[in-house]
Each structure stands twice: as C-alpha cells, then as structure tokens.
Design a protein around this motif. Structure first.
Motif, PDB file in Angstrom:
ATOM      1  N   ILE A   1     -33.671  17.491 -11.707  1.00 18.87           N
ATOM      2  CA  ILE A   1     -33.686  16.299 -10.860  1.00 18.87           C
ATOM      3  C   ILE A   1     -32.709  15.249 -11.386  1.00 18.87           C
ATOM      4  CG2 ILE A   1     -35.126  14.339 -10.124  1.00 18.87           C
ATOM      5  CD1 ILE A   1     -37.456  16.390  -9.914  1.00 18.87           C
ATOM      6  N   GLN A   2     -32.674  15.080 -12.705  1.00 18.72           N
ATOM      7  CA  GLN A   2     -31.735  14.134 -13.314  1.00 18.72           C
ATOM      8  C   GLN A   2     -30.294  14.558 -13.011  1.00 18.72           C
ATOM      9  OE1 GLN A   2     -32.134  13.786 -17.594  1.00 18.72           O
ATOM     10  NE2 GLN A   2     -31.056  11.828 -17.641  1.00 18.72           N
ATOM     11  N   THR A   3     -30.005  15.844 -13.119  1.00 16.94           N
ATOM     12  CA  THR A   3     -28.669  16.356 -12.812  1.00 16.94           C
ATOM     13  C   THR A   3     -28.334  16.143 -11.339  1.00 16.94           C
ATOM     14  OG1 THR A   3     -28.784  17.998 -14.588  1.00 16.94           O
ATOM     15  CG2 THR A   3     -27.229  18.441 -12.797  1.00 16.94           C
ATOM     16  N   ALA A   4     -29.266  16.469 -10.457  1.00 18.31           N
ATOM     17  CA  ALA A   4     -29.026  16.320  -9.013  1.00 18.31           C
ATOM     18  C   ALA A   4     -28.729  14.871  -8.652  1.00 18.31           C
ATOM     19  CB  ALA A   4     -30.227  16.830  -8.224  1.00 18.31           C
ATOM     20  N   GLY A   5     -29.428  13.944  -9.295  1.00 14.74           N
ATOM     21  CA  GLY A   5     -29.190  12.531  -9.012  1.00 14.74           C
ATOM     22  C   GLY A   5     -27.771  12.095  -9.331  1.00 14.74           C
ATOM     23  N   LEU A   6     -27.200  12.677 -10.375  1.00 18.54           N
ATOM     24  CA  LEU A   6     -25.824  12.337 -10.761  1.00 18.54           C
ATOM     25  C   LEU A   6     -24.789  13.169 -10.008  1.00 18.54           C
ATOM     26  CD1 LEU A   6     -26.355  12.029 -14.607  1.00 18.54           C
ATOM     27  CD2 LEU A   6     -25.831  10.160 -13.010  1.00 18.54           C
ATOM     28  N   ALA A   7     -25.100  14.429  -9.746  1.00 21.78           N
ATOM     29  CA  ALA A   7     -24.130  15.344  -9.148  1.00 21.78           C
ATOM     30  C   ALA A   7     -24.094  15.284  -7.626  1.00 21.78           C
ATOM     31  CB  ALA A   7     -24.429  16.775  -9.596  1.00 21.78           C
ATOM     32  N   CYS A   8     -25.150  14.793  -7.016  1.00 25.43           N
ATOM     33  CA  CYS A   8     -25.261  14.865  -5.556  1.00 25.43           C
ATOM     34  C   CYS A   8     -25.500  13.503  -4.906  1.00 25.43           C
ATOM     35  CB  CYS A   8     -26.384  15.825  -5.176  1.00 25.43           C
ATOM     36  SG  CYS A   8     -26.225  17.478  -5.862  1.00 25.43           S
TER      37      CYS A   8
END
Length: 185
Positions: free
Chosen positions: A64-71
C-alpha cells in the motif's frame, strides 16, 4: 486463456528485505531505498497511457505504501487479499541464513515450499489464477516478489520461473502484453 495488458510492481525494499528476513504475511516498512524504488516505479508509470486501467494492490502495508507513491494517477486503488505475499508459516520473521537452503534450479524459490506451516507456491499460483480470471480489463498490480512471479508465470508461462530472482524486480515495472514480458527500469 488470454489476459489483459498488465503492469506488475513489487513493493519497494523493506527493512526486512534489507536484513534478508522472511516476511510472508508480516510487514515491515519501506527503507529509504524502498521509497526510491516506489518513486522510480511512479516515474515509469507516468510515461505510460494508463487510461482505462484498474489499480490493484495487496493489502500489506508495504504494498500500500508503494502504491501510494507509484500510482498517484489512480483515482482508486483496490486491494485484494489474493495479491498478498506467500505465507511462510513458522519461518515468518526468520533470517534466511538460519533456514535450510532450497534445492533445484532456483533455491530461493524452493525455500518457500519448505516452510513449515507455509502456504507453498502452488497455493499462491491458484489464488492469483482466480484473481486473473475475475479481472475485467487492463490493470496495474502492486504486489510482492513471489506473488509477482506467480502472476507472471500464469500470464507468460513457466519460463518466468527459470532464472533465480531474489530481489523480484524492486524498483522496476513488469509490462505484460500479448504474451510478452518486458522489465521497465
């Protein structure tokens, strides 16, 4: 079976990845390098036409942390438990060097099938196949190393599993279209 166009991201490096510790269904936060991985993935996706794409993510905090930054272009990011990482049972939280080594062409992958009380790669493959069968169109998927490999093996073929991949593509984006996989970095 034909599959829609996909972009598959593994979450950025976590504290436990850096320590070579088994995470499974447990979680640890992204490292500064992991945050950079996610930003890099976002830069890669920003160069793509993602109109009409759905955005899906594992419910694990690191994904979720990655998705927030990547998407940031996503209107909504949906979570699905079938995109979580492989369960490693009694080995969750353990350092890899403390565990018996896996054997075969990919000892790293083989180790997951050895975990006492673990889920095993066949079970992960079954749940990602069920997820893909319900997918209604092109998608961006933020997930984990083993789950990514099982998704890609289902879509592209088992040759995806032929070469060891301990980092599982952190910082990159796998683009799958018309039976072809390309790692975008």
């Amino acid at each position: 079976m034909t599959f829609p166009e996909l972009y598959i991201l593994r979450h950025g490096e976590t504290l436990w990845n850096a320590e070579d510790r088994m995470q499974g269904w447990l979680n640890s936060p992204l490292t500064p390098k992991g945050l950079e991985h996610a930003r890099r993935q976002g830069a890669i996706l920003a160069e793509r036409d993602l109109e009409g794409f759905a955005f899906w993510c594992s419910p694990a905090g690191r994904a979720i942390q990655t998705a927030g930054l990547a998407c940031p272009m996503a209107e909504a990011i949906h979570t699905d438990v079938r995109l979580r990482e492989i369960g490693v049972g009694d080995w969750a939280g353990r350092l890899r060097h403390e565990l018996p080594p896996g054997e075969g062409p990919d000892p790293y992958l083989a180790q997951y099938d050895m975990a006492p009380g673990g889920e095993g790669t066949a079970a992960v493959r079954a749940r990602v196949e069920a997820f893909l069968a319900e997918l209604q169109g092109p998608a961006v998927i933020v997930t984990h190393g083993i789950t990514s490999r099982m998704l890609r093996a289902t879509v592209i073929g088992d040759q995806v599993l032929d070469s060891p991949s301990p980092n599982g593509g952190q910082g990159g984006v796998y683009h799958l279209k018309d039976g072809v996989q390309e790692l975008l970095t």
